[in-house]
Write a protein that holds these residues in place. Structure first.
Motif, PDB file in Angstrom:
ATOM      1  N   PHE A  18       4.738   2.862 -10.461  1.00 22.05           N
ATOM      2  CA  PHE A  18       3.595   2.187 -11.066  1.00 22.05           C
ATOM      3  C   PHE A  18       2.286   2.702 -10.448  1.00 22.05           C
ATOM      4  O   PHE A  18       2.295   3.451  -9.474  1.00 22.05           O
ATOM      5  CB  PHE A  18       3.704   0.670 -10.880  1.00 22.05           C
ATOM      6  N   GLU A  19       1.173   2.263 -10.982  1.00 26.34           N
ATOM      7  CA  GLU A  19      -0.129   2.712 -10.493  1.00 26.34           C
ATOM      8  C   GLU A  19      -0.388   2.239  -9.071  1.00 26.34           C
ATOM      9  O   GLU A  19      -1.043   2.919  -8.287  1.00 26.34           O
ATOM     10  CB  GLU A  19      -1.239   2.215 -11.418  1.00 26.34           C
ATOM     11  N   ARG A  20       0.129   1.087  -8.739  1.00 29.40           N
ATOM     12  CA  ARG A  20      -0.136   0.511  -7.422  1.00 29.40           C
ATOM     13  C   ARG A  20       1.178   0.047  -6.792  1.00 29.40           C
ATOM     14  O   ARG A  20       1.957  -0.668  -7.424  1.00 29.40           O
ATOM     15  CB  ARG A  20      -1.101  -0.661  -7.538  1.00 29.40           C
ATOM     16  N   ALA A  21       1.409   0.441  -5.552  1.00 30.28           N
ATOM     17  CA  ALA A  21       2.607   0.013  -4.826  1.00 30.28           C
ATOM     18  C   ALA A  21       2.348  -1.336  -4.151  1.00 30.28           C
ATOM     19  O   ALA A  21       1.224  -1.644  -3.744  1.00 30.28           O
ATOM     20  CB  ALA A  21       2.995   1.052  -3.789  1.00 30.28           C
ATOM     21  N   GLU A  22       3.401  -2.141  -4.058  1.00 29.76           N
ATOM     22  CA  GLU A  22       3.293  -3.433  -3.385  1.00 29.76           C
ATOM     23  C   GLU A  22       3.640  -3.299  -1.909  1.00 29.76           C
ATOM     24  O   GLU A  22       4.505  -2.508  -1.531  1.00 29.76           O
ATOM     25  CB  GLU A  22       4.231  -4.447  -4.045  1.00 29.76           C
ATOM     26  N   GLU A  23       3.005  -4.094  -1.111  1.00 30.46           N
ATOM     27  CA  GLU A  23       3.265  -4.075   0.323  1.00 30.46           C
ATOM     28  C   GLU A  23       4.699  -4.519   0.602  1.00 30.46           C
ATOM     29  O   GLU A  23       5.213  -5.468  -0.012  1.00 30.46           O
ATOM     30  CB  GLU A  23       2.285  -5.010   1.039  1.00 30.46           C
ATOM     31  N   TYR A  68      11.025   1.061  -3.284  1.00 31.14           N
ATOM     32  CA  TYR A  68      11.258   1.475  -4.668  1.00 31.14           C
ATOM     33  C   TYR A  68      12.490   2.374  -4.731  1.00 31.14           C
ATOM     34  O   TYR A  68      12.730   3.188  -3.825  1.00 31.14           O
ATOM     35  CB  TYR A  68      10.032   2.180  -5.229  1.00 31.14           C
ATOM     36  N   TYR A 114       5.144  -2.109 -15.261  1.00 31.30           N
ATOM     37  CA  TYR A 114       5.481  -3.219 -14.369  1.00 31.30           C
ATOM     38  C   TYR A 114       5.650  -4.522 -15.159  1.00 31.30           C
ATOM     39  O   TYR A 114       4.842  -4.860 -16.014  1.00 31.30           O
ATOM     40  CB  TYR A 114       4.378  -3.380 -13.333  1.00 31.30           C
ATOM     41  N   HIS A 122       9.400   7.249  -4.870  1.00 33.41           N
ATOM     42  CA  HIS A 122       8.009   6.792  -4.851  1.00 33.41           C
ATOM     43  C   HIS A 122       7.806   5.694  -5.902  1.00 33.41           C
ATOM     44  O   HIS A 122       8.537   5.603  -6.894  1.00 33.41           O
ATOM     45  CB  HIS A 122       7.062   7.951  -5.127  1.00 33.41           C
ATOM     46  N   CYS A 123       6.802   4.890  -5.688  1.00 27.90           N
ATOM     47  CA  CYS A 123       6.470   3.819  -6.627  1.00 27.90           C
ATOM     48  C   CYS A 123       6.189   4.402  -8.011  1.00 27.90           C
ATOM     49  O   CYS A 123       5.375   5.323  -8.141  1.00 27.90           O
ATOM     50  CB  CYS A 123       5.247   3.055  -6.121  1.00 27.90           C
TER      51      CYS A 123
END
Length: 311
Positions: free
Chosen positions: A261-266, A270, A235, A258-259
């Motif tokens: 990265f480790e964490r998807a943003e609200e 993607y 990211y 799917h995202c």
């Protein structure tokens, strides 16, 4: 098969950045804000190929007769540009490169004609010249063609890199490039003999997704950026400014994924990470974030896998 017949070669790239410096072993040129291309000129015609080997003739019809200015068969390395208000305008040439409608291209060509500025030569009158020193290639470039409004040679200065950089800075140009005088042309390779000296920082990123933002009646998109580190995307933040409607139409057509990265943003969507864009920014923060990032345009001549984390 000769270099000229092949037409599937990649230009030499820069591998190093620096602060401005003076050195008698270098020449210095303005960094041109356009689309890098090789131009194949012969009695049979003109052919432009970008870094991904895509033929660009249909996008710049006003340049397809420049072979008439060539004195010998040659391959020129340079930039396709559109000059607007006296300076190269990256948006205009990028807009041209993604337009496929022939009528629109003709209108753009009349409104803001493109130019090709050559700064190197790979092939001259039947001979591959990549193993000649840069200063000798520059002499061959002088005799390869006659200049015009549509075809020009890049000017350079010797030794005085700092002064040229200050001039570029004053004119709000992209920066300069320092090139070692005895450097050879290494096809498809990154060479430390060519050094980028930027006024503003810019970098190419993978577009990993976007967030739609509604401000009163205005809807804008903030792009989510990434760079490859091995097989993984890392990211790199957002760019909320500068995205055009035409570019977003291309981005929005990408498949949802799917995202990465480790964490998807609200509220983030993607997308398949295949598109590349250039982002200009002032500097990176201590945490690696981009300060005052501005979207400069899509890079359809570059693959996502070429966008990697800098060590």
């Amino acid at each position: 098969m000769s270099l000229f017949q092949n037409k599937n070669i990649s230009p030499m790239l820069l591998a190093k950045e620096s602060e401005p410096f003076d050195d008698p072993n270098f020449i210095y040129e303005l960094k041109l804000d356009g689309e890098r291309c090789l131009a194949y000129l012969s009695a049979d015609g003109t052919e432009f190929r970008n870094k991904r080997h895509k033929k660009m003739n249909a996008h710049v019809p006003e340049l397809c007769e420049i072979h008439r200015q060539a004195k010998v068969d040659c391959i020129l390395d340079g930039e396709l540009m559109v000059v607007k208000d006296g300076v190269p305008n990256f948006y205009e040439i990028q807009r041209r490169s993604i337009t496929t409608n022939a009528f629109k291209i003709q209108l753009l060509a009349k409104q803001h004609p493109a130019t090709f500025t050559a700064y190197d030569i790979l092939y001259y009158d039947g001979e591959q010249v990549t193993n000649k020193p840069l200063v000798e290639r520059k002499l061959l470039l002088q005799s390869a063609f006659d200049e015009s409004q549509r075809l020009a040679r890049s000017r350079f200065v010797e030794e005085k890199g700092v002064a040229l950089y200050r001039l570029a800075e004053q004119q709000n140009l992209e920066g300069i490039v320092a090139k070692r005088k005895d450097s050879l042309y290494k096809i498809g390779a990154r060479s430390k003999d060519w050094i980028k000296i930027k006024h503003m920082q810019d970098e190419d990123f993978v577009i990993c997704g976007y967030i739609i933002k509604a401000e009163k009646e205005l809807r804008t998109a903030s792009l989510i950026l990434g760079l490859y580190e091995g097989e993984s995307l890392v990211y790199q933040g957002h760019v909320p400014i500068g995205l055009t409607r035409e570019d977003f139409k291309i981005i929005a057509k990408q498949n949802a994924v799917h995202c990465p990265f480790e964490r998807a943003e609200e509220d983030a969507l993607y997308i398949d990470p295949t598109l590349v864009c250039t982002v200009e920014y002032m500097m990176r923060s201590s945490g690696g974030g981009l300060r005052q990032p501005v979207f400069r345009g899509l890079r359809l001549d570059k693959t996502a896998r070429e966008c990697v984390v800098r060590l």
